[in-house]
Design a protein around this motif. Structure first.
Motif, PDB file in Angstrom:
ATOM      1  N   TYR A 135       0.818  -1.209   0.000  1.00 35.60           N
ATOM      2  CA  TYR A 135       0.000   0.000   0.000  1.00 35.60           C
ATOM      3  C   TYR A 135       0.855   1.263   0.000  1.00 35.60           C
ATOM      4  CZ  TYR A 135      -3.825   3.157   0.974  1.00 35.60           C
ATOM      5  OH  TYR A 135      -4.734   4.165   0.873  1.00 35.60           O
ATOM      6  N   SER A 136       1.940   1.251   0.746  1.00 31.76           N
ATOM      7  CA  SER A 136       2.736   2.462   0.872  1.00 31.76           C
ATOM      8  C   SER A 136       3.811   2.603  -0.200  1.00 31.76           C
ATOM      9  CB  SER A 136       3.384   2.531   2.252  1.00 31.76           C
ATOM     10  OG  SER A 136       4.228   1.427   2.443  1.00 31.76           O
ATOM     11  N   GLN A 152      -2.732   8.259   4.637  1.00 29.67           N
ATOM     12  CA  GLN A 152      -1.655   7.280   4.536  1.00 29.67           C
ATOM     13  C   GLN A 152      -1.332   6.720   5.920  1.00 29.67           C
ATOM     14  OE1 GLN A 152      -0.158   6.399   1.666  1.00 29.67           O
ATOM     15  NE2 GLN A 152       1.285   5.012   2.602  1.00 29.67           N
ATOM     16  N   LYS A 154       0.795   5.277   8.986  1.00 30.22           N
ATOM     17  CA  LYS A 154       2.176   5.516   9.413  1.00 30.22           C
ATOM     18  C   LYS A 154       2.998   4.228   9.412  1.00 30.22           C
ATOM     19  CE  LYS A 154       0.286   7.407  12.932  1.00 30.22           C
ATOM     20  NZ  LYS A 154      -0.250   7.906  14.095  1.00 30.22           N
TER      21      LYS A 154
END
Length: 180
Positions: A135-136, A152, A154
Motif C-alpha cells: 500500500y505504501s 496514509q 504511518k
C-alpha cells in the motif's frame, strides 16, 4: 502484386498476438472488510462467502477476483490450476479456513450499478507487513485492491487499525441492508 501484399498482411495480422480488452461494470458501492477467519465460511464449491458477523451470504464473483489476482488471465485465458487463477486463490482461502489459520481475510464487497446485490470481488489472506508495504510503496498496487483509506498509514499497525475501523462501519451497514 497488390493482392499478394494484401494476403501477406492479412496472414501476418492473423498470426500475431491477440490483444483483448475488457471493461468492468460501474460500481455504486465498495466496502473493504478485514475479517477474522472464525467469522467467515466459504462453501465447498468456492462460490459463496458467508460473513457470520453480518449474518449474510455473498456470491464470490470470479471475474472480478481474476481481475485483481492477474488481470491478463482474463484476456489470454487461464486454467483453474494456474497459481494466478481466481480458483487457486479461493482454494488457498478454503485451505486456510480448514486449518483454522489465525490469518485474517481481506475482503472487498461491491454493489454494481443498477443492482441491489452485493458480491465479493476480492478475498485474500491478510499479511499485515506485506499489505502495508504494497500500500505504501507500490504505486501500481497490482494484485490487491485500493483500500480507500482517508490518510496514509504511518506503519503496519496503523494500517491494521484503519482497516478494523472500516470493517466495523461496513458490517454495520451490511446488517441494515436487506439480503437480495
Amino acid at each position: 502484386m497488390k493482392a499478394y501484399v494484401l494476403v501477406f498482411v492479412l496472414c501476418l495480422g492473423s498470426t500475431s498476438e491477440v490483444l483483448s480488452r475488457y471493461s468492468l461494470p460501474a460500481i455504486d458501492e465498495r466496502m473493504v472488510l478485514l475479517l477474522d477467519s472464525k467469522e467467515v465460511k466459504v462453501d465447498e464449491k468456492g462460490s459463496i462467502l458467508t460473513v457470520t458477523k453480518a449474518g449474510r451470504d455473498f456470491q464470490i464473483d470470479r471475474f472480478w477476483l481474476q481481475h485483481y489476482v492477474w488481470s491478463d488471465g482474463l484476456c489470454v485465458g487461464i486454467t483453474a490450476s494456474d497459481p494466478k487463477s481466481s480458483a487457486t486463490r479461493i482454494l488457498q482461502v478454503q485451505a486456510a479456513l480448514k486449518k483454522k489459520s489465525g490469518s485474517p481475510l481481506l475482503v472487498e464487497i461491491i454493489r454494481l450499478s443498477k443492482t441491489k446485490e452485493y458480491r465479493v470481488s476480492y478475498i485474500q489472506l491478510f499479511d499485515q507487513e506485506a499489505e502495508f508495504n504494497r500500500y505504501s510503496g507500490n504505486k501500481a498496487k497490482h494484485g490487491s485492491i485500493k483500500l480507500g483509506l482517508a490518510s496514509q498509514p504511518k506503519d503496519s499497525w496503523d494500517l491494521l487499525a484503519k482497516l478494523k475501523g472500516m470493517t466495523s462501519n461496513s458490517l454495520a451497514k451490511l446488517k441494515k441492508t436487506k439480503p437480495q
